[in-house]
Scaffold this motif. Sequence first.
Motif, PDB file in Angstrom:
ATOM      1  N   GLU A  75       8.849  -4.903  -1.260  1.00 42.28           N
ATOM      2  CA  GLU A  75       9.374  -6.184  -1.755  1.00 42.28           C
ATOM      3  C   GLU A  75       8.250  -7.210  -1.891  1.00 42.28           C
ATOM      4  OE1 GLU A  75      12.407  -7.361  -2.765  1.00 42.28           O
ATOM      5  OE2 GLU A  75      13.169  -5.317  -2.738  1.00 42.28           O
ATOM      6  N   THR A  76       7.307  -7.185  -0.964  1.00 39.55           N
ATOM      7  CA  THR A  76       6.161  -8.096  -1.035  1.00 39.55           C
ATOM      8  C   THR A  76       5.309  -7.789  -2.256  1.00 39.55           C
ATOM      9  OG1 THR A  76       6.157  -8.337   1.368  1.00 39.55           O
ATOM     10  CG2 THR A  76       4.138  -8.950   0.204  1.00 39.55           C
ATOM     11  N   VAL A  77       5.049  -6.510  -2.484  1.00 40.62           N
ATOM     12  CA  VAL A  77       4.269  -6.116  -3.660  1.00 40.62           C
ATOM     13  C   VAL A  77       4.979  -6.565  -4.934  1.00 40.62           C
ATOM     14  CG1 VAL A  77       3.455  -4.152  -5.023  1.00 40.62           C
ATOM     15  CG2 VAL A  77       3.058  -4.204  -2.559  1.00 40.62           C
ATOM     16  N   LEU A  78       6.282  -6.326  -5.015  1.00 41.25           N
ATOM     17  CA  LEU A  78       7.040  -6.745  -6.195  1.00 41.25           C
ATOM     18  C   LEU A  78       6.964  -8.255  -6.398  1.00 41.25           C
ATOM     19  CD1 LEU A  78      10.190  -4.474  -5.902  1.00 41.25           C
ATOM     20  CD2 LEU A  78       8.443  -4.405  -7.693  1.00 41.25           C
ATOM     21  N   SER A  79       7.037  -8.996  -5.313  1.00 43.60           N
ATOM     22  CA  SER A  79       6.932 -10.454  -5.393  1.00 43.60           C
ATOM     23  C   SER A  79       5.549 -10.881  -5.872  1.00 43.60           C
ATOM     24  CB  SER A  79       7.221 -11.055  -4.016  1.00 43.60           C
ATOM     25  OG  SER A  79       7.038 -12.437  -4.038  1.00 43.60           O
ATOM     26  N   MET A  80       4.529 -10.230  -5.356  1.00 46.51           N
ATOM     27  CA  MET A  80       3.158 -10.574  -5.748  1.00 46.51           C
ATOM     28  C   MET A  80       2.866 -10.174  -7.190  1.00 46.51           C
ATOM     29  SD  MET A  80       2.260 -12.175  -3.154  1.00 46.51           S
ATOM     30  CE  MET A  80       0.544 -12.510  -3.370  1.00 46.51           C
ATOM     31  N   GLN A  81       3.532  -9.151  -7.686  1.00 46.24           N
ATOM     32  CA  GLN A  81       3.351  -8.738  -9.073  1.00 46.24           C
ATOM     33  C   GLN A  81       3.867  -9.799 -10.042  1.00 46.24           C
ATOM     34  OE1 GLN A  81       5.273  -4.908  -9.384  1.00 46.24           O
ATOM     35  NE2 GLN A  81       3.469  -3.818  -8.657  1.00 46.24           N
ATOM     36  N   GLY A  85      -2.282 -14.150 -12.875  1.00 51.46           N
ATOM     37  CA  GLY A  85      -3.676 -14.339 -12.504  1.00 51.46           C
ATOM     38  C   GLY A  85      -4.398 -13.054 -12.193  1.00 51.46           C
ATOM     39  N   GLU A  86      -5.706 -13.157 -12.300  1.00 50.74           N
ATOM     40  CA  GLU A  86      -6.564 -12.003 -12.096  1.00 50.74           C
ATOM     41  C   GLU A  86      -6.542 -11.508 -10.659  1.00 50.74           C
ATOM     42  OE1 GLU A  86     -11.272 -11.282 -12.453  1.00 50.74           O
ATOM     43  OE2 GLU A  86     -10.344 -12.361 -14.109  1.00 50.74           O
ATOM     44  N   ARG A  87      -6.445 -12.425  -9.701  1.00 49.63           N
ATOM     45  CA  ARG A  87      -6.449 -12.040  -8.290  1.00 49.63           C
ATOM     46  C   ARG A  87      -5.243 -11.175  -7.919  1.00 49.63           C
ATOM     47  NH1 ARG A  87      -8.118 -17.492  -5.049  1.00 49.63           N
ATOM     48  NH2 ARG A  87     -10.314 -17.496  -5.667  1.00 49.63           N
ATOM     49  N   MET A  88      -4.156 -11.379  -8.601  1.00 46.42           N
ATOM     50  CA  MET A  88      -2.938 -10.639  -8.274  1.00 46.42           C
ATOM     51  C   MET A  88      -2.860  -9.293  -8.980  1.00 46.42           C
ATOM     52  SD  MET A  88      -1.454 -12.346  -6.072  1.00 46.42           S
ATOM     53  CE  MET A  88      -2.304 -13.740  -5.387  1.00 46.42           C
ATOM     54  N   SER A  89      -3.821  -8.989  -9.832  1.00 45.23           N
ATOM     55  CA  SER A  89      -3.784  -7.718 -10.556  1.00 45.23           C
ATOM     56  C   SER A  89      -3.878  -6.525  -9.615  1.00 45.23           C
ATOM     57  CB  SER A  89      -4.888  -7.660 -11.605  1.00 45.23           C
ATOM     58  OG  SER A  89      -6.155  -7.589 -10.983  1.00 45.23           O
ATOM     59  N   ILE A  90      -4.433  -6.720  -8.427  1.00 46.34           N
ATOM     60  CA  ILE A  90      -4.524  -5.635  -7.451  1.00 46.34           C
ATOM     61  C   ILE A  90      -3.137  -5.104  -7.106  1.00 46.34           C
ATOM     62  CG2 ILE A  90      -4.502  -7.126  -5.409  1.00 46.34           C
ATOM     63  CD1 ILE A  90      -6.737  -4.109  -5.674  1.00 46.34           C
ATOM     64  N   PHE A  91      -2.133  -5.990  -7.118  1.00 48.12           N
ATOM     65  CA  PHE A  91      -0.768  -5.573  -6.790  1.00 48.12           C
ATOM     66  C   PHE A  91      -0.107  -4.815  -7.938  1.00 48.12           C
ATOM     67  CE2 PHE A  91      -1.539  -9.161  -3.942  1.00 48.12           C
ATOM     68  CZ  PHE A  91      -1.243  -8.564  -2.730  1.00 48.12           C
ATOM     69  N   ARG A  92      -0.677  -4.924  -9.110  1.00 46.65           N
ATOM     70  CA  ARG A  92      -0.138  -4.211 -10.267  1.00 46.65           C
ATOM     71  C   ARG A  92      -0.871  -2.901 -10.530  1.00 46.65           C
ATOM     72  NH1 ARG A  92       0.370  -9.598 -11.574  1.00 46.65           N
ATOM     73  NH2 ARG A  92      -1.665  -9.808 -12.541  1.00 46.65           N
ATOM     74  N   THR A  93      -2.110  -2.789 -10.058  1.00 45.17           N
ATOM     75  CA  THR A  93      -2.929  -1.633 -10.435  1.00 45.17           C
ATOM     76  C   THR A  93      -3.295  -0.694  -9.282  1.00 45.17           C
ATOM     77  OG1 THR A  93      -4.954  -2.937 -10.186  1.00 45.17           O
ATOM     78  CG2 THR A  93      -3.946  -2.878 -12.388  1.00 45.17           C
ATOM     79  N   ALA A  94      -3.285  -1.156  -8.061  1.00 42.09           N
ATOM     80  CA  ALA A  94      -3.707  -0.320  -6.925  1.00 42.09           C
ATOM     81  C   ALA A  94      -2.704   0.799  -6.657  1.00 42.09           C
ATOM     82  CB  ALA A  94      -3.880  -1.178  -5.680  1.00 42.09           C
ATOM     83  N   ALA A  95      -3.219   1.980  -6.403  1.00 41.56           N
ATOM     84  CA  ALA A  95      -2.364   3.147  -6.153  1.00 41.56           C
ATOM     85  C   ALA A  95      -1.421   2.952  -4.962  1.00 41.56           C
ATOM     86  CB  ALA A  95      -3.223   4.388  -5.969  1.00 41.56           C
ATOM     87  N   PRO A  96      -1.889   2.398  -3.828  1.00 39.13           N
ATOM     88  CA  PRO A  96      -0.963   2.209  -2.707  1.00 39.13           C
ATOM     89  C   PRO A  96       0.195   1.255  -3.053  1.00 39.13           C
ATOM     90  CG  PRO A  96      -3.214   2.056  -1.924  1.00 39.13           C
ATOM     91  CD  PRO A  96      -3.277   2.086  -3.425  1.00 39.13           C
ATOM     92  N   ALA A  97      -0.114   0.219  -3.810  1.00 40.56           N
ATOM     93  CA  ALA A  97       0.940  -0.728  -4.213  1.00 40.56           C
ATOM     94  C   ALA A  97       1.935  -0.036  -5.136  1.00 40.56           C
ATOM     95  CB  ALA A  97       0.321  -1.939  -4.901  1.00 40.56           C
ATOM     96  N   LYS A  98       1.418   0.744  -6.066  1.00 38.27           N
ATOM     97  CA  LYS A  98       2.301   1.481  -6.978  1.00 38.27           C
ATOM     98  C   LYS A  98       3.172   2.480  -6.215  1.00 38.27           C
ATOM     99  CE  LYS A  98      -0.438   1.282 -11.214  1.00 38.27           C
ATOM    100  NZ  LYS A  98      -1.126   2.076 -12.240  1.00 38.27           N
ATOM    101  N   ALA A  99       2.608   3.124  -5.204  1.00 35.72           N
ATOM    102  CA  ALA A  99       3.360   4.102  -4.415  1.00 35.72           C
ATOM    103  C   ALA A  99       4.490   3.432  -3.635  1.00 35.72           C
ATOM    104  CB  ALA A  99       2.425   4.840  -3.464  1.00 35.72           C
ATOM    105  N   LEU A 100       4.216   2.273  -3.056  1.00 38.52           N
ATOM    106  CA  LEU A 100       5.257   1.544  -2.331  1.00 38.52           C
ATOM    107  C   LEU A 100       6.420   1.198  -3.249  1.00 38.52           C
ATOM    108  CD1 LEU A 100       3.145  -0.912  -0.155  1.00 38.52           C
ATOM    109  CD2 LEU A 100       4.691   0.857   0.691  1.00 38.52           C
ATOM    110  N   VAL A 101       6.102   0.670  -4.413  1.00 40.76           N
ATOM    111  CA  VAL A 101       7.135   0.283  -5.367  1.00 40.76           C
ATOM    112  C   VAL A 101       7.887   1.516  -5.865  1.00 40.76           C
ATOM    113  CG1 VAL A 101       7.552  -0.767  -7.624  1.00 40.76           C
ATOM    114  CG2 VAL A 101       5.981  -1.860  -6.016  1.00 40.76           C
ATOM    115  N   ALA A 102       7.180   2.596  -6.101  1.00 39.19           N
ATOM    116  CA  ALA A 102       7.829   3.826  -6.565  1.00 39.19           C
ATOM    117  C   ALA A 102       8.817   4.355  -5.526  1.00 39.19           C
ATOM    118  CB  ALA A 102       6.787   4.882  -6.899  1.00 39.19           C
TER     119      ALA A 102
END
Length: 116
Positions: A75-81, A85-102
């Motif tokens: 839920e935090t990752v989804l909120s940060m997505q 901004g460029e700083r928040m792109s890590i939440f859209r592109t990082a594999a661990p973030a993608k895995a949590l959302v998946a």
Amino acid sequence: MRGAIAAMVLTFLAGSAAAQDLQARLNDYPTEARADYVFGCMAVNGQGRDVLRKCSCSIDVIASLLPYEKYVEAETVLSMQQVGGERMSIFRTAAPAKALVADLRRAQAEAEILCF
């Protein structure tokens, strides 16, 4: 004879402990988190007793599939997505973030199938 009885008692206690562990794992979502999910679900799906039942079922299914800690992280990752901004792109592109959302999306899909 005593050995057989002792074995039966130990088997029962082990089964009881496993059941308690399962119950604790299934009940690790705080009431506030469950209620928040149900309110959001009802806002999207409509009001009414039948929708309340379906949304309550949905969070129960999610809780059975995803530990609360992982739910909060997803839920935090989804909120940060949602933040630009460029700083928040890590939440859209990082594999661990993608895995949590998946994982959360899979649990939600399962809940949708079982409850709606």
